[in-house]
Each structure stands twice: as C-alpha cells, then as structure tokens.
Design a protein around this motif. Structure first.
Motif, mmCIF file in Angstrom:
data_model
loop_
_atom_site.group_PDB
_atom_site.id
_atom_site.type_symbol
_atom_site.label_atom_id
_atom_site.label_comp_id
_atom_site.label_asym_id
_atom_site.label_seq_id
_atom_site.Cartn_x
_atom_site.Cartn_y
_atom_site.Cartn_z
ATOM 1 N N GLY A 1 -4.595 20.545 8.636
ATOM 2 C CA GLY A 1 -5.727 20.772 7.751
ATOM 3 C C GLY A 1 -5.297 21.263 6.380
ATOM 4 O O GLY A 1 -5.800 20.791 5.353
ATOM 5 N N LEU A 2 -4.353 22.192 6.354
ATOM 6 C CA LEU A 2 -3.848 22.691 5.078
ATOM 7 C C LEU A 2 -3.140 21.594 4.295
ATOM 8 O O LEU A 2 -3.281 21.486 3.078
ATOM 9 N N LEU A 3 -2.385 20.771 5.007
ATOM 10 C CA LEU A 3 -1.636 19.710 4.343
ATOM 11 C C LEU A 3 -2.573 18.701 3.685
ATOM 12 O O LEU A 3 -2.336 18.246 2.564
ATOM 13 N N VAL A 4 -3.652 18.337 4.369
ATOM 14 C CA VAL A 4 -4.626 17.403 3.802
ATOM 15 C C VAL A 4 -5.188 17.958 2.494
ATOM 16 O O VAL A 4 -5.309 17.251 1.490
ATOM 17 N N GLU A 5 -5.516 19.255 2.492
ATOM 18 C CA GLU A 5 -6.079 19.864 1.291
ATOM 19 C C GLU A 5 -5.058 19.915 0.153
ATOM 20 O O GLU A 5 -5.392 19.681 -1.010
ATOM 21 N N ARG A 6 -3.803 20.208 0.491
ATOM 22 C CA ARG A 6 -2.791 20.361 -0.549
ATOM 23 C C ARG A 6 -2.327 19.025 -1.117
ATOM 24 O O ARG A 6 -2.030 18.906 -2.299
ATOM 25 N N LEU A 7 -2.249 18.007 -0.266
ATOM 26 C CA LEU A 7 -1.771 16.702 -0.709
ATOM 27 C C LEU A 7 -2.854 15.888 -1.411
ATOM 28 O O LEU A 7 -2.571 15.024 -2.228
ATOM 29 N N GLY A 8 -4.116 16.143 -1.046
ATOM 30 C CA GLY A 8 -5.182 15.298 -1.568
ATOM 31 C C GLY A 8 -5.219 13.948 -0.887
ATOM 32 O O GLY A 8 -5.792 12.995 -1.404
ATOM 33 N N GLY B 1 0.846 -1.190 0.000
ATOM 34 C CA GLY B 1 0.000 0.000 0.000
ATOM 35 C C GLY B 1 0.877 1.234 0.000
ATOM 36 O O GLY B 1 1.501 1.557 1.006
ATOM 37 N N GLU B 2 0.980 1.913 -1.153
ATOM 38 C CA GLU B 2 1.809 3.109 -1.251
ATOM 39 C C GLU B 2 1.102 4.311 -0.610
ATOM 40 O O GLU B 2 -0.077 4.228 -0.238
ATOM 41 N N PRO B 3 1.807 5.464 -0.477
ATOM 42 C CA PRO B 3 1.221 6.609 0.235
ATOM 43 C C PRO B 3 -0.153 7.045 -0.254
ATOM 44 O O PRO B 3 -0.981 7.497 0.548
ATOM 45 N N MET B 4 -0.436 6.926 -1.552
ATOM 46 C CA MET B 4 -1.732 7.370 -2.067
ATOM 47 C C MET B 4 -2.888 6.534 -1.546
ATOM 48 O O MET B 4 -4.051 6.878 -1.777
ATOM 49 N N LEU B 5 -2.597 5.451 -0.818
ATOM 50 C CA LEU B 5 -3.670 4.705 -0.162
ATOM 51 C C LEU B 5 -4.447 5.629 0.771
ATOM 52 O O LEU B 5 -5.648 5.452 0.981
ATOM 53 N N ALA B 6 -3.753 6.628 1.319
ATOM 54 C CA ALA B 6 -4.396 7.568 2.251
ATOM 55 C C ALA B 6 -5.325 8.539 1.545
ATOM 56 O O ALA B 6 -6.005 9.324 2.197
ATOM 57 N N ALA B 7 -5.354 8.504 0.212
ATOM 58 C CA ALA B 7 -6.272 9.351 -0.542
ATOM 59 C C ALA B 7 -7.590 8.637 -0.826
ATOM 60 O O ALA B 7 -8.511 9.234 -1.388
ATOM 61 N N ALA B 8 -7.689 7.367 -0.470
ATOM 62 C CA ALA B 8 -8.926 6.612 -0.700
ATOM 63 C C ALA B 8 -10.076 7.244 0.072
ATOM 64 O O ALA B 8 -9.885 7.821 1.146
ATOM 65 N N ALA B 9 -11.270 7.127 -0.478
ATOM 66 C CA ALA B 9 -12.436 7.669 0.206
ATOM 67 C C ALA B 9 -12.601 7.040 1.587
ATOM 68 O O ALA B 9 -13.031 7.696 2.536
ATOM 69 N N ASP B 10 -12.230 5.775 1.699
ATOM 70 C CA ASP B 10 -12.326 5.049 2.968
ATOM 71 C C ASP B 10 -11.015 4.299 3.192
ATOM 72 O O ASP B 10 -10.886 3.142 2.795
ATOM 73 N N PRO B 11 -10.005 4.937 3.821
ATOM 74 C CA PRO B 11 -8.711 4.279 4.018
ATOM 75 C C PRO B 11 -8.805 2.967 4.788
ATOM 76 O O PRO B 11 -8.074 2.016 4.489
ATOM 77 N N GLU B 12 -9.687 2.895 5.754
ATOM 78 C CA GLU B 12 -9.831 1.655 6.529
ATOM 79 C C GLU B 12 -10.284 0.513 5.621
ATOM 80 O O GLU B 12 -9.767 -0.611 5.706
ATOM 81 N N ARG B 13 -11.229 0.804 4.750
ATOM 82 C CA ARG B 13 -11.690 -0.225 3.817
ATOM 83 C C ARG B 13 -10.592 -0.571 2.813
ATOM 84 O O ARG B 13 -10.463 -1.720 2.392
#
Length: 269
Positions: free
Chosen positions: A163-170, A119-131
């Motif tokens: 909060g800013l980081l979440v928005e900028r990273l996606g 699971g690469e870092p973009m896994l954290a961009a999933a709509a549901d990371p737990e799923r």
C-alpha cells in the motif's frame, strides 16, 4: 493516485529511484533484449507508452532505424523528450522520433497502425491499466509484437508495504498472472516471460538501504504533526524508514519483460 499528505516530495523521488532505478541500471542489456523482442527495422513504426523523457524511444530509433512514437500523460516529461530530440537534431544526428501527451488508456491513434508496441512501467499508473493494455493491442498491427516492461508484486513484500509503495510510486504493480491475463483478454497470444529481477538487481549499486536525510525527516514529522500530533508523526517517520529498508531487498518487487503477438482475429482488428 495521490500520496499521503505527510510525505515530502523528496521522499517520493527517493522511493521511485530506489525501485525503478534498479531496472534502469540494467541499461544497455535490457534495451538490447527489448529491441530483439520487437523484431522491427528501418521503415517500420513503433509506439512506446509511458515513454517518460524518451530514453527508450531514442535507443530504439537509433539501434533499429524504426520510426518511434512516444506517449506519456505527463506534459513535463513530454517536454523533456522533445528537448532531447531537438538536441540530437541540433547536433546533426536526427532520429525518427515524435512525442505526444495523452492518457495511456485512451491513445490518440487509429487501430492497427504500429508494427510493434512497448508498455513501459508507467503503464501501471494509468487510471485503468487493463484498458491501457487493450489500447496497446488495438493500435498494433495483427501479428505485431506487444512488449510489457512491468513491475510485479513479490510474495516477499508485506501487504502494508504494498500500500505504501503504490502511494509513493504513483503506480500500482500487478501480479505476473494479472498482466498476462490482461494481455490475453486484449487478444495477445504466444506469451513469453523473462524475469529480470535478479539481473537488474545485480546491475544496481550495492550497499545499505538509503537513509532519510535530516531535512526529509523534519518534513515528514512536521506534516504528520500538523495533522494528527506527535504520536502519529513518529509513526509516519517509522513507516517511511521501514518501507525503504524493505524495498532495498533484492526481491521486494519483481520486474518482468512480457512479450506476445496480436492475434489477427483479436477484438478491434
């Protein structure tokens, strides 16, 4: 996950490169460790979720001989990965690679078909990371390795910057304990954690925090002004500059490699 309207695409890319580029700088050493943790060889199959342009897939296929499948929700990134694979084929060095576009929290694969998963870092961009973590566990065979390469929140970074980081990273980093709990809930056991924060920071280029160009400043101020006026426009510019300064610190965000194995009696086995 949408970005604020006053932020220019160039600024978004700058933040992404500042954060993710730090661990890309670890390069070969990080890939070697991932290959070692997966414990796969020729004839076996590996899945890489959030594969982007396929760089990790290519390295694993070349070094381990395993057949590697990459999945990413971004069609443009999958197109880049396919193009890289075609170039290798044309150059006479074909690799056992395949790529699919799909949401990371709803994988298009049967249960228990891969020998190991990443699971690469973009896994954290999933709509549901737990799923998404549960999907990784579902598609790997019992006792197969599950390896996450994930950003983690540092106690040194402020709530506002988060909060800013979440928005900028996606994408939304998690606390290390949260990633570990997702894995346990998915039936992944024998968890081992490696903190690559310092190692990756050492591999990154040193120097002062990146500066916004005049063009980027004009875009930020212009967009914010059209929405809310001069005061908000200057505040918006200040927030972006403050975020870049905070993210340039070595431990603003952590990077963890988490490895476990799927318990044979996990759900979905």
């Amino acid at each position: 996950m949408s970005a604020l309207p006053h932020v220019s695409p160039a600024v978004l890319r700058l933040v992404q490169e500042l954060v993710l580029g730090r661990w890309r700088a670890a390069g070969e050493e990080l890939y070697r460790e991932v290959g070692s943790l997966l414990q796969v060889e020729a004839g076996q199959e590996v899945l890489v979720c959030g594969c982007g342009d396929g760089t990790t897939c290519e390295w694993l296929a070349e070094r381990t001989g395993a057949a590697v499948t990459g999945v990413d929700p971004d069609p443009d990134r999958i197109e880049e990965a396919d193009e890289r694979a075609r170039e290798l084929l044309d150059a006479g060095t074909p690799l056992p690679l395949s790529f699919q576009q799909a949401p990371l929290d709803d994988l298009p694969h049967e249960t228990a078909v891969f020998d190991a998963v990443v699971g690469e870092p973009m896994l954290a961009a999933a709509a549901d990371p737990e799923r998404a973590v549960a999907e990784l566990a579902r598609v790997v065979k019992p006792m197969g390795a599950v390896v996450l390469l994930q950003l983690t929140w540092s106690s040194d970074i402020s709530t506002a910057a988060r909060g800013l980081l979440v928005e900028r990273l996606g994408m939304r980093p998690q606390l290390l304990v949260e990633w570990k709990q997702m894995l346990r809930d998915a039936g992944v056991v024998d968890l081992q954690v490696q903190d690559w924060t310092d190692e990756a920071a050492e591999g990154a280029s040193e120097g002062e925090a990146p500066q916004l160009t005049l063009s980027q400043k004009v875009q930020i101020v212009g967009r914010a002004f059209r929405r809310r006026g001069w005061r908000q426009a200057l505040d918006a510019l200040g927030r972006e500059e403050s975020l870049l300064r905070e993210l340039s610190r070595e431990r603003a965000v952590g990077f963890q490699v988490i490895r476990g194995v799927k318990w044979p009696h996990a759900r979905g086995t």
